[in-house]
Design a protein around this motif. Structure first.
Motif, mmCIF file in Angstrom:
data_model
loop_
_atom_site.group_PDB
_atom_site.id
_atom_site.type_symbol
_atom_site.label_atom_id
_atom_site.label_comp_id
_atom_site.label_asym_id
_atom_site.label_seq_id
_atom_site.Cartn_x
_atom_site.Cartn_y
_atom_site.Cartn_z
ATOM 1 N N PRO A 1 0.796 -1.234 0.000
ATOM 2 C CA PRO A 1 0.000 0.000 0.000
ATOM 3 C C PRO A 1 0.824 1.277 0.000
ATOM 4 C CG PRO A 1 -0.922 -1.596 1.545
ATOM 5 C CD PRO A 1 0.395 -2.142 1.086
ATOM 6 N N GLU A 2 1.942 1.306 0.712
ATOM 7 C CA GLU A 2 2.740 2.533 0.776
ATOM 8 C C GLU A 2 3.321 2.881 -0.592
ATOM 9 O OE1 GLU A 2 6.545 4.490 3.187
ATOM 10 O OE2 GLU A 2 5.905 2.437 3.596
ATOM 11 N N LEU A 3 3.930 1.892 -1.238
ATOM 12 C CA LEU A 3 4.504 2.126 -2.559
ATOM 13 C C LEU A 3 3.423 2.438 -3.584
ATOM 14 C CD1 LEU A 3 6.710 2.116 -4.711
ATOM 15 C CD2 LEU A 3 6.478 -0.380 -4.812
ATOM 16 N N HIS A 4 2.365 1.650 -3.597
ATOM 17 C CA HIS A 4 1.340 1.819 -4.619
ATOM 18 C C HIS A 4 0.540 3.102 -4.425
ATOM 19 C CE1 HIS A 4 1.490 -2.808 -5.413
ATOM 20 N NE2 HIS A 4 2.622 -2.182 -5.684
ATOM 21 N N ALA A 5 0.407 3.554 -3.185
ATOM 22 C CA ALA A 5 -0.210 4.857 -2.957
ATOM 23 C C ALA A 5 0.650 5.973 -3.527
ATOM 24 C CB ALA A 5 -0.438 5.087 -1.465
ATOM 25 N N ALA A 6 1.989 5.813 -3.427
ATOM 26 C CA ALA A 6 2.894 6.805 -4.013
ATOM 27 C C ALA A 6 2.774 6.810 -5.532
ATOM 28 C CB ALA A 6 4.333 6.511 -3.588
ATOM 29 N N VAL A 7 2.665 5.620 -6.143
ATOM 30 C CA VAL A 7 2.480 5.544 -7.582
ATOM 31 C C VAL A 7 1.189 6.241 -7.986
ATOM 32 C CG1 VAL A 7 2.129 3.995 -9.537
ATOM 33 C CG2 VAL A 7 3.818 3.421 -7.801
ATOM 34 N N MET A 8 0.109 5.940 -7.285
ATOM 35 C CA MET A 8 -1.181 6.528 -7.636
ATOM 36 C C MET A 8 -1.200 8.037 -7.416
ATOM 37 S SD MET A 8 -2.756 4.150 -8.990
ATOM 38 C CE MET A 8 -4.179 5.192 -9.312
ATOM 39 N N GLU A 9 -0.426 8.531 -6.461
ATOM 40 C CA GLU A 9 -0.318 9.976 -6.265
ATOM 41 C C GLU A 9 0.132 10.659 -7.548
ATOM 42 O OE1 GLU A 9 2.379 13.200 -3.737
ATOM 43 O OE2 GLU A 9 2.487 11.061 -3.270
ATOM 44 N N TYR A 10 1.118 10.055 -8.217
ATOM 45 C CA TYR A 10 1.640 10.656 -9.444
ATOM 46 C C TYR A 10 0.759 10.360 -10.655
ATOM 47 C CZ TYR A 10 5.681 12.084 -6.836
ATOM 48 O OH TYR A 10 6.494 12.688 -5.912
ATOM 49 N N VAL A 11 0.118 9.191 -10.665
ATOM 50 C CA VAL A 11 -0.820 8.897 -11.754
ATOM 51 C C VAL A 11 -1.945 9.925 -11.773
ATOM 52 C CG1 VAL A 11 -2.529 7.239 -12.576
ATOM 53 C CG2 VAL A 11 -0.301 6.440 -11.841
ATOM 54 N N VAL A 12 -2.548 10.159 -10.609
ATOM 55 C CA VAL A 12 -3.650 11.112 -10.533
ATOM 56 C C VAL A 12 -3.160 12.526 -10.776
ATOM 57 C CG1 VAL A 12 -5.475 12.046 -9.043
ATOM 58 C CG2 VAL A 12 -4.962 9.593 -9.006
ATOM 59 N N ARG A 13 -2.000 12.864 -10.245
ATOM 60 C CA ARG A 13 -1.440 14.197 -10.474
ATOM 61 C C ARG A 13 -1.264 14.470 -11.958
ATOM 62 N NH1 ARG A 13 4.035 15.719 -7.442
ATOM 63 N NH2 ARG A 13 2.571 15.578 -5.709
ATOM 64 N N CYS A 14 -0.793 13.489 -12.691
ATOM 65 C CA CYS A 14 -0.588 13.673 -14.130
ATOM 66 C C CYS A 14 -1.901 13.689 -14.896
ATOM 67 C CB CYS A 14 0.300 12.556 -14.678
ATOM 68 S SG CYS A 14 2.034 12.643 -14.153
ATOM 69 N N ALA A 15 -2.821 12.781 -14.558
ATOM 70 C CA ALA A 15 -4.006 12.561 -15.379
ATOM 71 C C ALA A 15 -5.125 13.551 -15.106
ATOM 72 C CB ALA A 15 -4.517 11.140 -15.178
ATOM 73 N N ALA A 16 -5.384 13.846 -13.849
ATOM 74 C CA ALA A 16 -6.554 14.653 -13.474
ATOM 75 C C ALA A 16 -6.188 16.127 -13.351
ATOM 76 C CB ALA A 16 -7.136 14.137 -12.158
ATOM 77 N N PRO A 17 -7.164 17.021 -13.517
ATOM 78 C CA PRO A 17 -6.873 18.461 -13.434
ATOM 79 C C PRO A 17 -6.715 18.946 -12.005
ATOM 80 C CG PRO A 17 -9.206 18.117 -13.838
ATOM 81 C CD PRO A 17 -8.558 16.757 -13.906
ATOM 82 N N ALA A 18 -6.129 20.122 -11.868
ATOM 83 C CA ALA A 18 -5.986 20.751 -10.563
ATOM 84 C C ALA A 18 -7.356 21.033 -9.968
ATOM 85 C CB ALA A 18 -5.193 22.050 -10.686
ATOM 86 N N GLY A 19 -7.471 20.890 -8.658
ATOM 87 C CA GLY A 19 -8.708 21.205 -7.974
ATOM 88 C C GLY A 19 -9.655 20.041 -7.827
ATOM 89 N N VAL A 20 -9.303 18.859 -8.321
ATOM 90 C CA VAL A 20 -10.156 17.687 -8.149
ATOM 91 C C VAL A 20 -9.365 16.600 -7.445
ATOM 92 C CG1 VAL A 20 -11.395 18.250 -10.272
ATOM 93 C CG2 VAL A 20 -9.600 16.528 -10.335
#
Length: 313
Positions: A91-110
């Motif tokens: 979970p710790e590693l994969h949460a870090a991966v998802m942090e960057y996936v969402v940061r790249c894919a989704a817009p600011a403010g969501v």
């Protein structure tokens, strides 16, 4: 959140987001101060106090190398048992991966939220760059979205698992430029690298220097992005692969000549992400400071830097 994990071997990463948008608003322009020094101080303060969120294309890197080596993510989204099984293995590693996936894919403010059906625990990740609008809103990822998110993830890889401030430039999968201000370009004065590829399949992911390579006295913690020719040939950042030429040899600039919109490699034309770096992040043997990328010795090269690190015991 700082992640400190070791590099793994090369595997491909399959990623899809299928989540609800909590809220939506456009990226907020940071107001420039009256003086260049004030602008820089304000920009860096924002980066340090906003949980690492991107501001007008500014981003903090820190995705560890094995974050690009993971497989097992379902193409049906984050609500599946398969995703939960993958996520709960680390979970710790994969949460870090998802942090960057969402940061790249989704817009600011969501934000995008995942609740594990097996544990009941909830994780939330904030969007920033908005590079994959259809995918981040629940549709299957298009080929263009797969490629631009892959490039963005590659741009955030750090060999030393550090958070280093960078400027991220490029177009979304729908052709919208990441907002950038003049003061950002001024503060992040050093051209760094271009990134492209596809982690969703077997095409791989690539990086090249944007401009001159480092000389033998220079080094940077962003070694997977900007490197000397010698280090590029050594390929220290697998599965991220260094290409043999600089970006200008096979990439196309946008109309403003500020960033690359695409790079053609192995017969495939990919959308690209371009990064810029603070000049202070490039270290020089002889400046009196023994940096983490420098080694003791008797010479003046960064890996034999007696002037900064002294002789080896």
């Amino acid at each position: 959140m700082e992640t400190r994990v070791s590099a793994a071997g090369a595997h491909r990463l399959g990623l899809v987001l299928l989540l609800m948008a909590v809220s939506a608003c456009g990226p907020t322009d940071a107001a420039p101060g009256p003086e260049p020094h004030a602008r820089r101080s304000h920009a860096l303060k924002d980066l340090q106090t906003s949980n690492g969120l991107s501001l007008n294309g500014l981003s903090l890197n820190g995705l560890s190398l094995n974050g690009l080596s993971l497989n097992g993510l379902s193409l049906n989204g984050l609500s599946t048992a398969r995703f939960d099984t993958w996520f709960q293995t680390d979970p710790e590693l994969h949460a870090a991966v998802m942090e960057y996936v969402v940061r790249c894919a989704a817009p600011a403010g969501v934000s995008r939220t995942y609740t594990s059906p097996s544990t009941g625990r909830t994780w939330s990740w904030m969007g920033a760059l908005g590079l994959a609008p259809d995918w981040s809103n629940g549709a299957p990822a298009t080929l263009a979205e797969q490629r631009i998110v892959s490039a963005c993830l590659a741009a955030h890889v750090d060999k030393y698992a550090l958070h280093i401030s960078i400027s991220v430039q490029g177009l979304s999968a729908t052709g919208v430029a990441i907002p950038t201000t003049d003061w950002e370009l001024m503060v992040y004065s050093d051209q760094e690298a271009c990134f492209f590829g596809n982690l969703f399949n077997t095409e791989g992911v690539y990086a090249a220097n944007d401009g001159r390579p480092l000389n033998e006295r220079e080094s940077t913690a962003r070694a997977c992005a900007l490197s000397s020719k010698r280090d590029a040939e050594a390929q220290p950042c697998a599965p991220l692969m260094r290409v043999e030429h600089d970006c200008v040899r096979f990439c196309t600039l946008d109309a403003s000549r500020r960033f690359y919109v695409s790079c053609t490699y192995n017969g495939i034309t990919y959308p690209a992400i371009t990064t810029r770096l603070l000049h202070s992040e490039i270290y020089t043997c002889g400046d009196g400071i023994c940096q983490m990328t420098e080694q003791c010795g008797t010479g003046e090269s960064y890996d034999n830097c007696g002037r900064d690190c002294g002789p080896c015991p």
